[in-house]
Write a protein that holds these residues in place. Structure first.
Motif, PDB file in Angstrom:
ATOM      1  N   TRP A  50       0.955  -1.131   0.020  1.00  0.00           N
ATOM      2  CA  TRP A  50       0.092   0.145  -0.042  1.00  0.00           C
ATOM      3  C   TRP A  50       0.946   1.209   0.003  1.00  0.00           C
ATOM      4  CZ3 TRP A  50      -3.897  -2.595  -1.437  1.00  0.00           C
ATOM      5  CH2 TRP A  50      -5.082  -2.070  -1.558  1.00  0.00           C
TER       6      TRP A  50
ATOM      7  N   SER B 169      -3.067  -1.016  -9.222  1.00  0.00           N
ATOM      8  CA  SER B 169      -4.298  -0.358  -8.695  1.00  0.00           C
ATOM      9  C   SER B 169      -3.901   0.632  -7.810  1.00  0.00           C
ATOM     10  CB  SER B 169      -5.146  -1.359  -8.169  1.00  0.00           C
ATOM     11  OG  SER B 169      -5.254  -1.061  -6.743  1.00  0.00           O
TER      12      SER B 169
ATOM     13  N   PHE C 134      -6.414  -1.114 -15.290  1.00  0.00           N
ATOM     14  CA  PHE C 134      -5.381  -1.442 -14.496  1.00  0.00           C
ATOM     15  C   PHE C 134      -4.368  -2.158 -15.262  1.00  0.00           C
ATOM     16  CE2 PHE C 134      -9.106  -0.230 -11.778  1.00  0.00           C
ATOM     17  CZ  PHE C 134      -8.369   0.728 -11.225  1.00  0.00           C
TER      18      PHE C 134
ATOM     19  N   ALA D 203     -10.865  -5.201  -5.852  1.00  0.00           N
ATOM     20  CA  ALA D 203      -9.585  -5.186  -5.667  1.00  0.00           C
ATOM     21  C   ALA D 203      -8.840  -4.111  -6.199  1.00  0.00           C
ATOM     22  CB  ALA D 203      -8.918  -6.561  -5.733  1.00  0.00           C
ATOM     23  N   HIS D 204      -9.020  -3.735  -7.510  1.00  0.00           N
ATOM     24  CA  HIS D 204      -8.306  -2.910  -8.230  1.00  0.00           C
ATOM     25  C   HIS D 204      -8.781  -1.544  -8.283  1.00  0.00           C
ATOM     26  CE1 HIS D 204      -7.472  -6.927 -10.051  1.00  0.00           C
ATOM     27  NE2 HIS D 204      -6.304  -6.577  -9.389  1.00  0.00           N
ATOM     28  N   ARG D 205     -10.175  -1.234  -8.354  1.00  0.00           N
ATOM     29  CA  ARG D 205     -10.802  -0.174  -8.701  1.00  0.00           C
ATOM     30  C   ARG D 205     -11.179   0.419  -7.060  1.00  0.00           C
ATOM     31  NH1 ARG D 205     -15.443  -1.899 -12.796  1.00  0.00           N
ATOM     32  NH2 ARG D 205     -15.329  -3.525 -11.222  1.00  0.00           N
ATOM     33  N   THR D 206     -11.243  -0.220  -6.397  1.00  0.00           N
ATOM     34  CA  THR D 206     -11.645   0.298  -4.762  1.00  0.00           C
ATOM     35  C   THR D 206     -10.501  -0.459  -3.765  1.00  0.00           C
ATOM     36  OG1 THR D 206     -13.329  -1.222  -4.354  1.00  0.00           O
ATOM     37  CG2 THR D 206     -14.103   0.754  -5.430  1.00  0.00           C
ATOM     38  N   PRO D 207      -9.357  -0.293  -3.796  1.00  0.00           N
ATOM     39  CA  PRO D 207      -8.577  -1.102  -3.219  1.00  0.00           C
ATOM     40  C   PRO D 207      -8.579  -0.489  -1.595  1.00  0.00           C
ATOM     41  CG  PRO D 207      -7.401   0.424  -4.289  1.00  0.00           C
ATOM     42  CD  PRO D 207      -8.777   0.357  -5.081  1.00  0.00           C
ATOM     43  N   ASP D 208      -9.011   0.665  -1.399  1.00  0.00           N
ATOM     44  CA  ASP D 208      -9.100   1.077   0.003  1.00  0.00           C
ATOM     45  C   ASP D 208     -10.456   0.552   0.511  1.00  0.00           C
ATOM     46  OD1 ASP D 208      -6.874   2.559   0.187  1.00  0.00           O
ATOM     47  OD2 ASP D 208      -7.978   4.430  -0.956  1.00  0.00           O
TER      48      ASP D 208
END
Lengths: 161, 161, 161, 161, 161, 161, 161, 161
Positions: free
Chosen positions: D47, D77, D109, F39-44
């Motif tokens: 991260w 990402s 991505f 996982a990729h578009r909203t990792p947070d």
């Protein structure tokens, strides 16, 4: 003059693929015969086709088959006439079964394997022509022309359809 | 008389596979040349090899390569001389990458694909001989003999080793 | 200012896939050219495209092709301009042939390979933009915005349709 | 001047593959850092690496991983810095699992995927250099030289060993 | 009484696999003959073996082959005697080529395909015995005993070695 | 009482597959929440979902994704709550890419992988129920009933349709 | 208190893989039993193991098998106790056969499938612990510690060996 | 006289494939029974079917199943009656999962595996007839006739459709 190219296939259903080879030979002015020779259902036909290939004047054999595709390889075992193999696309395995059954021949019996399906069949016609062109200057000229025309047909830029 | 068969390969490391083709041609009394022609590292060498193939009198080209194996197909695009492709076995994908890169050619540019690895290279030599034998009765006779000797060498029963 | 991104493809039929790359570049305000460059049917076009890429000011080349897909790798051998490869989906082998032919390049000639099909083509546009953004702060900002908008578009919960 | 290339890998055991990238960068005079960043064991490290990549001045990230290889895609990402992915060869599936996990990224991505294993790692170094060379004429020159030297090293004929 | 089981294989090198079938038949007290019958190198031997199988009193044929493995399927086309196929493991494709070449037979000519390699060969012996046991109560008893002994040999708990 | 099962998926398009899990949980009377967590578009979102899973009282997480499917494995890296992974079927590779990306996790971070597609999603619901049933006798009873009803629904003989 | 985790495997030869699961459970202080239960050689043992699993107090069953790996799925059909499946690596097909035989279960009978081979077996131990930890706070703490120790063990930078 | 051939299948949905076997047996005048026996949903039905197979006079069992196809192999473990396995085609993996689950049986428990899908089911009927024909001269005659009729039906030349 006798026909120099034999197109054989395992079943009637292979014809929709294999006629691509026939069409190319038509375009190039090469005579051919087209026969159904099933390795499993008509093994004796395969036998006599292979045994008489040289004496009948065949210079190239194009053989298409699908699944456990034994026709090209068995033909290669029965004659020294070069055999071009076309893996026909199949329902469950998409022709990977056909491809492996044709291309993975043991030392001693080559099969000149083409791409799976229609493109492979068309290329089998071109390969047959290329082999004959080795000793046929007129055909070599026609093949060169065919290739040039194909190249010339490619547009510079893609177009929306 | 000029050499009629060219054996080309993508790198020195392919030679251990491709010399199987050379050995078969030696056995059959067919002259050949062996060259390293890398599609990616020496593209201009590929270009000039392809462009001069007809005038230099080549009748068949055997091309071996591994991985993203572009040599056989690119050579087929540069000359109408029949190209026989040998997929060299690779470390990660065992030569499936080589096979797909060689056999799946689009309509217009056939590559006569052989089995993966050494058996395929030997068969490339036999296929080359078979193509030349179409217009060379003496070679046809030697090829027939080679095949007969192979068949005669097979024992009736397996033996413990 | 000259165009910095070239989109090339093996045939007209690849355009329905490759225009996804063009659309992304449009969205990001990146100029590009789109050309048909067939590795096999127009090898000389490939040659001159590769040889002039640097002097013409290209910074990235996106190359899409299917089957025995030699275009991306051959372009990578002709120029040091970074080449992004898009494996076009194929009928028999679903693009696994395209993928292996593009990604398995030997040491010396990398191709930045994307996913098979439309998603891969769109990502090729994004990768090209990302490479240009290294030295273009405005584009970097637009790319950041594009990415944020994508993330923001994701709903919290799935909906029945 | 800050380091522009980051080489990251999922575990110490990937280093034997990934140092091929480092060696290429050494040859080309490109500075880099090498870190272990495990997507699963050190997700927070991933991260913060991704979040600070732009501000730390990284221009390219090379990420190698094996099996369910999530590192390259997750890094893509987290940052718009171009990510080059190297599929490390695995025991059971030879790296096909790594390849699919890295290359099949969804729209949005991209990961610039290289060949499986050592050749892919070396090419990741070359691709990184190629991207930097877009705006670094000296490096472009060194890259051209590297490529020429590679081409010049290819012998004309194979040699028995 | 005549021998009822024929074990045939494509080459001497298949014997290390196929003798597993022989050993099972020995354990079960079933007589057999073992022959090398190469589909490609000795096609006429294949022909006559198939044509005389019924009259010679064969009740089951076990056929092992590798690569483009045509022996089992071609034998099935020549005789109605049940054919059991054993895919021999291969170097490049691990026997997937053998498996597809044997199992994917078209309607009309079944081959009873076993697992790849030694386990498959042993099972071919057991399948042959099972077929004979349909009309041989003594053999059925011996087969039941063999199976019970196998089950009884399984320990309750694994042991460190 | 808090919800014990979380169903998460990479995108809205996965819902048509993943709602099979929801329907099973409905049938078994198990409460759940359904969220899109890319996982990729909203990792947070992934991060915070994983970090709060234990404290929020989740006992099982069902995660579905396709292609380079990183969601299940990344979630497993963020929480010790058991993660069940569902490989969503994909267009080019039929979900083999999803399967490999989910199942081939390295030591330390297991994902309980189900079959590709709808059957796998339904089974994810059953597996979640099975895990909860370990300490919930009522649910265990309902699960037993569900299984018995399924078995009882199987007719003795097939019927023409 | 009774043993809550059963480790079963198809044969003694699977133990070298499956003891990875046992070692993880030892590290985490979870009691287990280890048994050989062959789906094919001891089907009645499988039956009674499955039928008594609930009453014997088993909370999780870890089942490892290779090839046509029927043990995990058959166990799942005999008991509602969650079954974790480990595909053991095989000689010809590297465990892809094991993986497909275990993971592709039909609706109704989930098997929580792990990675092929040793990593999968270790993860089976962790998944079992994770399931038990849902209702065992002490074990949850030990599992958290195990995970933290793993993360802490990862060095910042790779080292030459 | 009792029925000698049992056709069993994992679910109603397999019948559209498996009735190809029934139709062949009808054509050959061989009596059979057709039952649904699900390995996972009705394991006890499988058990009793297998245990009583010999005493009920069954001489051959044809078992079709898809996905994690355990029915043929589990039946082979319960009876010495020869089991013929038919891999039913599946949605995601086209029946490769079925094939591997059926054919890769360990030593001790052979399953006579047929091709994927309808052709395999028809061939299962022919293989069953071939096994019975070993001790039934009338059936042998009918099978010979069936085969001859099939061969005679093959036209000499393909026809446009």
């Amino acid at each position: 003059m006798s026909v120099k190219v034999g197109i054989i296939m395992g079943s009637q259903s292979d014809w929709s693929t294999m006629k691509e080879a026939a069409e190319i030979l038509d375009e190039l002015g090469v005579e051919y015969e087209a026969k159904i020779v099933s390795a499993h259902r008509t093994p004796d036909r395969l036998w006599s086709y292979g045994k008489t290939a040289v004496e009948r004047g065949l210079h190239v054999i194009i053989a298409g088959a699908g699944g456990a595709a034994h026709l090209p390889g068995m033909m290669a075992s029965k004659t020294r006439v070069p055999v071009i193999g076309v893996p026909v696309q199949t329902r469950a395995l998409s022709g990977v079964d056909s491809l492996y059954s044709i291309v993975q021949m043991p030392k001693g019996f080559p099969v000149a394997t083409m791409a799976i399906g229609a493109a492979g069949a068309a290329n089998a016609g071109l390969m047959a022509a290329g082999i004959l062109a080795v000793s046929d200057a007129d055909l070599a000229k026609r093949l060169d022309d065919w290739r040039e025309k194909l190249s010339a047909s490619i547009k510079e830029e893609p177009e929306d359809e």
